[in-house]
Write a protein that holds these residues in place. Structure first.
Motif, mmCIF file in Angstrom:
data_model
loop_
_atom_site.group_PDB
_atom_site.id
_atom_site.type_symbol
_atom_site.label_atom_id
_atom_site.label_comp_id
_atom_site.label_asym_id
_atom_site.label_seq_id
_atom_site.Cartn_x
_atom_site.Cartn_y
_atom_site.Cartn_z
ATOM 1 N N VAL A 63 4.154 13.288 5.184
ATOM 2 C CA VAL A 63 3.162 12.199 5.198
ATOM 3 C C VAL A 63 3.829 10.856 4.906
ATOM 4 O O VAL A 63 3.542 9.852 5.558
ATOM 5 C CB VAL A 63 2.036 12.485 4.180
ATOM 6 N N TYR A 110 3.871 7.931 7.529
ATOM 7 C CA TYR A 110 3.194 6.675 7.145
ATOM 8 C C TYR A 110 4.131 5.483 7.322
ATOM 9 O O TYR A 110 3.740 4.445 7.861
ATOM 10 C CB TYR A 110 2.723 6.770 5.695
ATOM 11 N N THR A 121 3.454 2.534 9.970
ATOM 12 C CA THR A 121 3.281 1.162 9.504
ATOM 13 C C THR A 121 4.311 0.238 10.130
ATOM 14 O O THR A 121 3.996 -0.896 10.528
ATOM 15 C CB THR A 121 3.395 1.104 7.965
ATOM 16 N N GLN A 145 -1.558 -1.970 3.645
ATOM 17 C CA GLN A 145 -1.277 -1.479 2.285
ATOM 18 C C GLN A 145 -2.482 -1.685 1.371
ATOM 19 O O GLN A 145 -2.770 -0.851 0.510
ATOM 20 C CB GLN A 145 -0.080 -2.215 1.677
ATOM 21 N N VAL A 174 -4.921 1.110 1.946
ATOM 22 C CA VAL A 174 -4.476 2.380 1.364
ATOM 23 C C VAL A 174 -4.609 2.349 -0.153
ATOM 24 O O VAL A 174 -5.014 3.341 -0.777
ATOM 25 C CB VAL A 174 -3.018 2.677 1.774
ATOM 26 N N LEU A 191 0.143 10.510 0.816
ATOM 27 C CA LEU A 191 -0.447 9.305 1.381
ATOM 28 C C LEU A 191 -0.552 8.201 0.340
ATOM 29 O O LEU A 191 -0.191 7.045 0.598
ATOM 30 C CB LEU A 191 -1.838 9.626 1.943
ATOM 31 N N GLY A 212 1.592 4.734 0.179
ATOM 32 C CA GLY A 212 0.963 3.421 0.112
ATOM 33 C C GLY A 212 1.549 2.570 -0.993
ATOM 34 O O GLY A 212 1.771 1.372 -0.825
#
Length: 526
Positions: A15, A19, A23, A189, A192, A346, A350
């Motif tokens: 993850v 991520y 991003t 961000q 998240v 996750l 973040g």
């Protein structure tokens, strides 16, 4: 540490990687072209106000609020009194929106230092650029340290390796798209972070119950008797205990100066103002950033929830040892050991990405102000459309990343040896070195009257030295140089009041000395 890091599964790693790649890809798609300095540093002044506002919130909150606020509540003497600082923050944001923003938008400028230079001369612009650079390095190094703590907790890697990884990603993101990428990745961000905070609080309340959580926090038996860990207000007068930091009077008197400086003179935040297309949008972005109070309340509630959780569920041997060492480990450990795999990855991805967003923001700001001070605003604007100047801006980003990562590693060594683990105090204390003088110079530029270079320089130097003398960093440096005994002999002469009071005091010192007719008179024509 090893036992805790084993809870971070292969799914969590997947993850995190996904991520970060996603991003980065989104940031690249939204970056647009950066053919000119104006594109690279101001996003072409085409960014919507709500995105700029979200970027302000993400930069302000960062991993510091996400980790240090819950950890502060969980600590032995922790409570909600930090929220009082938000009063001064809201006052300052509206002052910046309706006083400074119109002043800045009258001319095409890249930073508040351009404004001060136009009013007081090129020499003053270089002076405030140096102050900003020093404050940015000191303040941002704490934010990098906070995220390194998270990464170290869940991965077991060394602090230095974690800091270098954060710095490397920040360079890539900044070079990829300038302020457009910085702002749009900040917005991601922020989303998240909000998801992580709401999920954590919902999980805690769902398992403990709100009433039980409140009852546990309001009836804590501490060393000095019954403690209310959800207490908000402390009306202790400054003269009764000048060392208290989280009081109502600090919030309404000292912190407006800090926040006015943070949003009005610190290029890390002010640069976002200049990315808006017009004055009206810039005002809205600044005023609406006051909703950061809601995020602060959310994370304070998470801190109370964590305290109640571990009171009811108990601590493992590893957790007890880690929390006794540093309460800032509480939230990342809870995320790693309690939440389901995947969700853990996750939220921590973040937090990692948010630190990178804060760092790439300050790298862009440092690069812009450095080039502006080195070449002068006219040359920067004249050659800003050329590839050579854009290339130099990218090189400046890389150089500042190396410097800032190095300072963060040094700070991490000091942090590991100190007994004081309050990261919020550390972050705000580090910027106390420069925020007072910066605000004093801004007031010299705005308010009517004659100002003098010699007096201004004397005021700035005195302000910085006053903080050096009072802050604990001097003790750590003296210990490294084996001069601690000599310093203790003069400890009685140190100022004894909480560091937030340095913001208004040093602003007054800088402004007052600048009014003394010493040296040449300052003028924007110089």
């Amino acid at each position: 540490m090893g036992a805790i890091s084993t809870h971070f599964t292969g799914l969590d790693w997947a993850v995190v990687v996904a991520y970060m790649l996603l991003t980065t890809w989104i940031g690249h798609l939204l970056s647009g072209k950066n053919a000119t300095i104006r594109d690279f540093f101001l996003g072409g002044r085409t960014l919507p106000w709500w995105a700029v506002c979200g970027s302000m919130l993400a930069t302000e909150i960062s991993a510091l609020t996400f980790i240090a606020v819950p950890g502060g509540v969980f600590a032995l003497k922790g409570d909600w009194t930090y929220l009082q600082w938000g009063i001064g923050s809201m006052i300052a944001r509206f002052a910046v929106a309706y006083w400074l923003v119109p002043l800045y938008f009258r001319n095409e400028i890249y930073s508040p230092y351009d404004y001060m230079g136009a009013k007081l001369g090129e020499g003053v612009r270089r002076l405030v650029t140096v102050l900003f650079s020093l404050g940015a390095i000191l303040g941002q190094s704490v934010r990098v340290l906070v995220t390194a703590i998270i990464l170290q907790t869940v991965t077991g890697l060394s602090m230095s390796v974690c800091i270098i990884a954060i710095g490397a990603f920040a360079v890539v993101w900044t070079l990829m798209g300038g302020m457009r990428t910085v702002i749009w990745t900040d917005v991601i961000q922020f989303g998240v972070f909000m998801f992580g905070g709401i999920l954590a609080l919902g999980w805690l309340v769902g398992n403990i119950g709100w009433d039980s959580m409140v009852d546990i926090n309001r009836h804590v038996i501490g060393p000095d008797g019954l403690v209310d860990k959800m207490r908000i207000f402390d009306f202790t007068a400054p003269w009764d205990n000048p060392m208290l930091e989280y009081t109502f009077w600090v919030g309404v008197i000292a912190m407006p100066f800090q926040n006015f400086t943070a949003f009005g003179t610190d290029q890390l935040n002010a640069q976002r103002i200049f990315c808006c297309g017009n004055e009206h949008d810039a005002k809205k972005a600044m005023a609406w950033s006051s909703v950061s109070m809601i995020i602060t309340i959310l994370m304070l509630a998470v801190g109370s929830g964590l305290f109640a959780w571990y009171k009811t569920h108990g601590l493992s041997v590893d957790e007890a040892a880690k929390f006794a060492e540093d309460s800032n480990y509480v939230f990342p450990v809870w995320i790693t050991t309690v939440l389901p795999p995947g969700i853990t990855g996750l939220i921590l991805a973040g937090a990692f990405a948010a630190a990178i967003s804060s760092l790439d923001s300050v790298l862009a700001a440092l690069s812009q102000t450095t080039l502006s001070a080195w070449y002068g605003r006219e040359k920067l604007e004249h050659e800003g459309s050329g590839p050579a100047m854009v290339l130099q801006s990218r090189l400046a980003v890389f150089v500042w990343a190396v410097i800032l990562s190095g300072v963060a590693i040094i700070l991490s060594k000091i942090y590991e040896k100190t007994h004081e683990k309050n990261l919020i105090d550390l972050a705000f204390g580090m910027i106390a070195y420069t925020y007072g003088p910066l605000l004093g110079v801004l007031l010299c530029a705005i308010l009517p009257g004659k100002r003098y270079l010699g007096g201004l320089i004397a005021g700035v130097c005195l302000s910085v030295l006053l903080v050096v003398w009072a802050r604990p960093e001097l003790d750590h440096l003296a210990a490294l140089l084996h001069l601690k005994d000599a310093l203790q002999a003069a400890a009685a002469w140190r100022p004894h009041f909480a560091f937030p009071w340095f913001y208004p005091i040093n602003a007054a010192i800088t402004f007052g000395f600048a009014c003394i007719p010493f040296g040449r008179r300052l003028s924007g024509k110089s």
